[in-house]
Design a protein around this motif. Sequence first.
Motif, mmCIF file in Angstrom:
data_model
loop_
_atom_site.group_PDB
_atom_site.id
_atom_site.type_symbol
_atom_site.label_atom_id
_atom_site.label_comp_id
_atom_site.label_asym_id
_atom_site.label_seq_id
_atom_site.Cartn_x
_atom_site.Cartn_y
_atom_site.Cartn_z
ATOM 1 N N ILE A 43 36.048 29.219 2.091
ATOM 2 C CA ILE A 43 36.893 28.025 2.124
ATOM 3 C C ILE A 43 38.274 28.444 1.628
ATOM 4 O O ILE A 43 38.383 29.300 0.749
ATOM 5 N N PHE A 44 39.331 27.848 2.190
ATOM 6 C CA PHE A 44 40.647 28.015 1.572
ATOM 7 C C PHE A 44 41.190 26.630 1.273
ATOM 8 O O PHE A 44 41.444 25.828 2.172
ATOM 9 N N MET A 45 41.349 26.365 -0.021
ATOM 10 C CA MET A 45 41.810 25.062 -0.474
ATOM 11 C C MET A 45 42.732 25.320 -1.671
ATOM 12 O O MET A 45 42.312 25.274 -2.824
ATOM 13 N N ASP A 46 43.972 25.703 -1.345
ATOM 14 C CA ASP A 46 44.962 26.157 -2.322
ATOM 15 C C ASP A 46 44.662 27.564 -2.823
ATOM 16 O O ASP A 46 45.545 28.270 -3.296
ATOM 17 N N VAL A 47 43.411 27.967 -2.730
ATOM 18 C CA VAL A 47 42.958 29.273 -3.188
ATOM 19 C C VAL A 47 41.695 29.626 -2.397
ATOM 20 O O VAL A 47 41.007 28.738 -1.883
ATOM 21 N N ARG A 48 41.414 30.901 -2.277
ATOM 22 C CA ARG A 48 40.195 31.323 -1.587
ATOM 23 C C ARG A 48 38.974 30.947 -2.428
ATOM 24 O O ARG A 48 38.928 31.213 -3.636
ATOM 25 N N ILE A 49 37.979 30.337 -1.777
ATOM 26 C CA ILE A 49 36.727 29.976 -2.433
ATOM 27 C C ILE A 49 35.590 30.612 -1.643
ATOM 28 O O ILE A 49 35.312 30.217 -0.510
ATOM 29 N N ASP A 50 34.957 31.614 -2.221
ATOM 30 C CA ASP A 50 33.829 32.282 -1.575
ATOM 31 C C ASP A 50 32.561 31.477 -1.830
ATOM 32 O O ASP A 50 32.268 31.102 -2.971
ATOM 33 N N ILE A 51 31.799 31.248 -0.770
ATOM 34 C CA ILE A 51 30.539 30.517 -0.866
ATOM 35 C C ILE A 51 29.403 31.471 -0.500
ATOM 36 O O ILE A 51 29.382 32.029 0.599
#
Length: 227
Positions: free
Chosen positions: A152-160
């Motif tokens: 996910i990218f939501m202001d910052v990379r979020i690894d799931i």
Amino acid sequence: MKIEFEEQKDEIIYRVYDFDPKYEEIFQMCFYEKDDRGYTKKYPKHAKYLDRMKERYQENAPLMFDQLGYFAEVPWQLGLKKFCEMLQNSTVNWWLTGSCAACIRGVELNPHDIDIMIDSESVDEITEIFKDYLIEPIISTEGWLTKDFGVIFMDVRIDIASDPAPILDEPEPVDCGPYALKNLEIVDWNGFQIKVPPLKLQFNVNQKRGRFERAKKIKAFMEAKKK
């Protein structure tokens, strides 16, 4: 940096090329494959919302890579807050690991992304919730260290990532493996109850990986808490 998408049989290829050499290590860290035209990642054409992901990747990949290399500010607090808010009324079972898990306790580190672990049963639900923010589909890793993985990218990379494999804890437990999952602790951060691994595991991981400055900060924090 240029980005394009290619079709190949049943796959969509994300391609990054004409980039500054300073990004080379970042692509490798993110498990991109190198060929004679740059770096690539492949995804199945049937992945849900893939067209949306391609658009968002095109818009945000340069900033994401800048953040991963610490060439740009990383607003992890903003991204984590939004993530928590969007999951408030969901049934997604998730926990936070990596540097952010230490940061929300009060350890002063500098995360370049957010690492989230989920149950694989939650993949469909989290895909729906974040369909406008996914840049890489959450799909099977086909035998990697977790069952599924996506971004996910939501202001910052979020690894799931989902369902950590037992091999992660060999020869000793890490902060994102099955042992951590069974020994999660709860931290209150900005009004959110967030599950995180024991801080001792995070100290051990950073020490083992040669991240001695991080390990030193975590150790100092743990010792201060004992007083």
